[in-house]
Design an enzyme around this catalytic site. Structure first.
Site, PDB file in Angstrom:
ATOM      1  N   ARG A 188       0.831  -1.230   0.000  1.00 25.44           N
ATOM      2  CA  ARG A 188       0.000   0.000   0.000  1.00 25.44           C
ATOM      3  C   ARG A 188       0.855   1.266   0.000  1.00 25.44           C
ATOM      4  O   ARG A 188       0.450   2.319   0.469  1.00 25.44           O
ATOM      5  CB  ARG A 188      -0.949   0.040   1.189  1.00 25.44           C
ATOM      6  N   LYS A 230       2.676  11.719 -11.128  1.00 21.93           N
ATOM      7  CA  LYS A 230       1.810  10.819 -11.889  1.00 21.93           C
ATOM      8  C   LYS A 230       2.578   9.541 -12.163  1.00 21.93           C
ATOM      9  O   LYS A 230       3.683   9.596 -12.726  1.00 21.93           O
ATOM     10  CB  LYS A 230       1.416  11.459 -13.213  1.00 21.93           C
ATOM     11  N   GLU A 283       9.399  19.587 -24.302  1.00 20.80           N
ATOM     12  CA  GLU A 283       8.679  19.885 -23.042  1.00 20.80           C
ATOM     13  C   GLU A 283       9.245  21.161 -22.416  1.00 20.80           C
ATOM     14  O   GLU A 283       8.526  21.911 -21.762  1.00 20.80           O
ATOM     15  CB  GLU A 283       8.789  18.726 -22.048  1.00 20.80           C
ATOM     16  N   LYS A 308       6.906  23.507 -12.989  1.00 15.26           N
ATOM     17  CA  LYS A 308       6.024  22.353 -12.792  1.00 15.26           C
ATOM     18  C   LYS A 308       5.602  22.267 -11.333  1.00 15.26           C
ATOM     19  O   LYS A 308       4.441  22.005 -11.021  1.00 15.26           O
ATOM     20  CB  LYS A 308       6.703  21.073 -13.243  1.00 15.26           C
ATOM     21  N   GLU A 356      -5.027  17.755 -11.153  1.00 10.10           N
ATOM     22  CA  GLU A 356      -5.483  18.183 -12.486  1.00 10.10           C
ATOM     23  C   GLU A 356      -6.974  18.476 -12.578  1.00 10.10           C
ATOM     24  O   GLU A 356      -7.688  17.932 -13.412  1.00 10.10           O
ATOM     25  CB  GLU A 356      -5.088  17.149 -13.547  1.00 10.10           C
ATOM     26  N   ARG A 360      -3.536  22.611 -13.725  1.00  6.04           N
ATOM     27  CA  ARG A 360      -2.584  21.622 -14.216  1.00  6.04           C
ATOM     28  C   ARG A 360      -2.824  21.280 -15.682  1.00  6.04           C
ATOM     29  O   ARG A 360      -1.907  20.834 -16.383  1.00  6.04           O
ATOM     30  CB  ARG A 360      -2.623  20.357 -13.338  1.00  6.04           C
ATOM     31  N   ASN A 389      -0.844  20.345 -20.491  1.00  7.78           N
ATOM     32  CA  ASN A 389      -1.186  19.517 -21.648  1.00  7.78           C
ATOM     33  C   ASN A 389      -1.062  20.270 -22.974  1.00  7.78           C
ATOM     34  O   ASN A 389      -1.457  19.756 -24.020  1.00  7.78           O
ATOM     35  CB  ASN A 389      -2.613  18.992 -21.523  1.00  7.78           C
ATOM     36  N   HIS A 420      -0.297  18.522 -26.185  1.00 10.15           N
ATOM     37  CA  HIS A 420      -0.433  17.097 -25.932  1.00 10.15           C
ATOM     38  C   HIS A 420      -1.690  16.473 -26.548  1.00 10.15           C
ATOM     39  O   HIS A 420      -1.711  15.269 -26.767  1.00 10.15           O
ATOM     40  CB  HIS A 420      -0.400  16.809 -24.425  1.00 10.15           C
ATOM     41  N   HIS A 475      -0.675  13.403 -28.494  1.00  3.50           N
ATOM     42  CA  HIS A 475      -1.077  12.034 -28.141  1.00  3.50           C
ATOM     43  C   HIS A 475      -1.726  11.317 -29.323  1.00  3.50           C
ATOM     44  O   HIS A 475      -1.504  10.119 -29.525  1.00  3.50           O
ATOM     45  CB  HIS A 475      -2.048  12.040 -26.959  1.00  3.50           C
ATOM     46  N   HIS A 533       7.839  10.972 -27.694  1.00  6.87           N
ATOM     47  CA  HIS A 533       6.757  11.772 -27.113  1.00  6.87           C
ATOM     48  C   HIS A 533       6.972  13.282 -27.363  1.00  6.87           C
ATOM     49  O   HIS A 533       6.062  13.984 -27.821  1.00  6.87           O
ATOM     50  CB  HIS A 533       6.646  11.460 -25.616  1.00  6.87           C
TER      51      HIS A 533
HETATM   52 ZN    ZN Z   1       4.572  15.325 -22.096  1.00  2.17          ZN
END
Ligand code: ZN
Ligand code: ADP
Length: 360
Positions: free
Chosen positions: A121, A143, A185, A227, A237, A241, A245, A248, A252, A265
């Site tokens: 946990r 994340k 980025e 960040k 988010e 936040r 993106n 993105h 994506h 990426h």
């Molecule tokens: Zn990214």
């Protein structure tokens, strides 16, 4: 050398940015009161280069550490590989106070973080990012995830590290393509809320490409501070936040359309940022000057503006399935000027189609 603190309700943690930092990992861990055991997770490339140095520093500080290396690449972000790591943790007797340490790029960070969040946990998690992308982005913010065969990062958690150690020396072996992908980025941080930084990047492109230490330290610490600031305001988010993106949404879709093999990426995000600026102009949110500024900086860093092998139709299908949609409406991060973005719910389909035609 720089040190940044991320302040969150569940506790604060430090990001240490300096050359040679991995030789001090044992000491940094001991300063936080962590002793005993540690499981170091890496990939085969990074483990071969830096695994021994990390183990040495840990052992020197009296820690019983073991290294496990997974194959490099996105394929390792799976429940199957996570299971192998749990097995290793159980057999070595890793207890609740002993950390899991990620030594690698975003793939290793996401995977090891997921294991740290779920084993017993949750055990302490330490990040030693070794790609520029991981240093400026994925290692900060908490994340963690593995992939499902139906989609990327579908199984995960918000789980903050106790310590992040960015050693600039490891960037010496980072392949150029990975460095450049990470710079996308970096450009993003300038574009979303820091005009000065955007200009700084334009002026210091050559030094960055040569991995000059002073410029790298400045860039990594500014991105981490950015960040950290965003995550401190909105860890889960719900709102702010989302600006992270930027680029993105289409990025994506490009990655998915090319089966996660055509583009790194960061490369897909570069095309996505340019596309977002084109959409912004179509909607009257920015002038051609902003589009030009985005085009120039992306090209200056040898990043792509287009994804010629993609079809607009297929990109459109992926966009409709965007994970970040709310009530089936895509939340777009659009740009007004370098350093200023806005969030728009939904974009007219004709506008989107025309922009997708331009970038494919
Ligand atoms: Zn990214
Ligand atoms: P990202 O941070 O972009 O998600 P990955 O974790 O996919 O990156 O790593 C990209 C590739 O670079 C992998 O093949 C990895 O083994 C390699 N790599 C990561 N860091 C280094 C480094 N410091 N030196 C050499 N190769 C590295």
């Amino acid at each position: 050398m720089a040190e940044i603190t991320v302040n969150l309700p569940q506790g604060a943690y430090g990001i240490h940015i300096m050359p040679g930092a991995i030789q001090r990992i044992g000491q940094l861990m001991r300063n936080l009161g962590m002793q005993g055991m540690a499981l170091v997770v890496s990939d085969e490339n990074v483990g071969a280069l830096y695994g021994a140095a990390v183990l040495h520093s840990l052992t020197e500080c009296g820690c019983k550490a073991e290294l496990i290396c997974v194959p490099p690449g996105e394929g390792s972000k799976s429940l199957g590989v996570a299971m192998e790591l749990y097995t290793k943790a159980v057999t070595m007797g890793l207890d609740r106070r002993s950390p899991v340490i990620a030594l690698g790029g975003g793939v290793v960070g996401d995977l090891a973080g997921f294991v740290a969040a779920t084993y017993l946990r949750g055990v302490p998690f330490i990040q030693i990012p070794t790609t520029l992308l991981a240093m400026v982005d994925s290692s900060v913010g908490g994340k963690v995830a593995v992939n499902h065969e139906l989609g990327k990062n579908l199984i995960g958690a918000f789980y903050q590290p106790r310590l992040v150690v960015a050693d600039l020396d490891v960037l010496s072996t980072l392949p150029e393509r990975e460095l450049i992908a990470g710079l996308a980025e970096v450009i993003k941080y300038g574009a979303i809320h820091d005009t000065d930084f955007f200009n700084y990047l334009n002026r210091n492109c050559a030094a960055l490409m040569k991995k000059e230490e002073g410029v790298l330290t400045e860039v990594i610490s500014r991105c981490c501070r950015s960040k950290a600031w965003v995550v401190e305001q909105d860890e889960k988010e719900n709102n702010l936040r989302m600006i992270l993106n930027f680029g993105h949404t289409i990025g994506h879709a490009i990655e998915a359309e090319t089966d996660y093999t055509g583009y790194r990426h960061g490369e897909a995000v570069a095309v996505g940022m340019y596309a977002a600026s084109l959409i912004s102009r179509e909607l009257g949110l920015c002038t051609s000057q902003t589009v030009e500024a985005m085009r120039e900086i992306i090209q200056r860093f040898s990043l792509p503006l287009t994804a010629r092998e993609c079809s607009p139709e297929r990109l459109m299908t992926f966009l409709k399935r965007d994970k970040k949609s709310v009530d089936n409406v895509v939340q777009w991060v659009l740009i007004q000027a370098p350093g200023e973005v806005v969030i728009e719910r939904g974009v007219n389909e004709a506008v989107l189609r025309s922009v997708l035609e331009q970038i494919t």
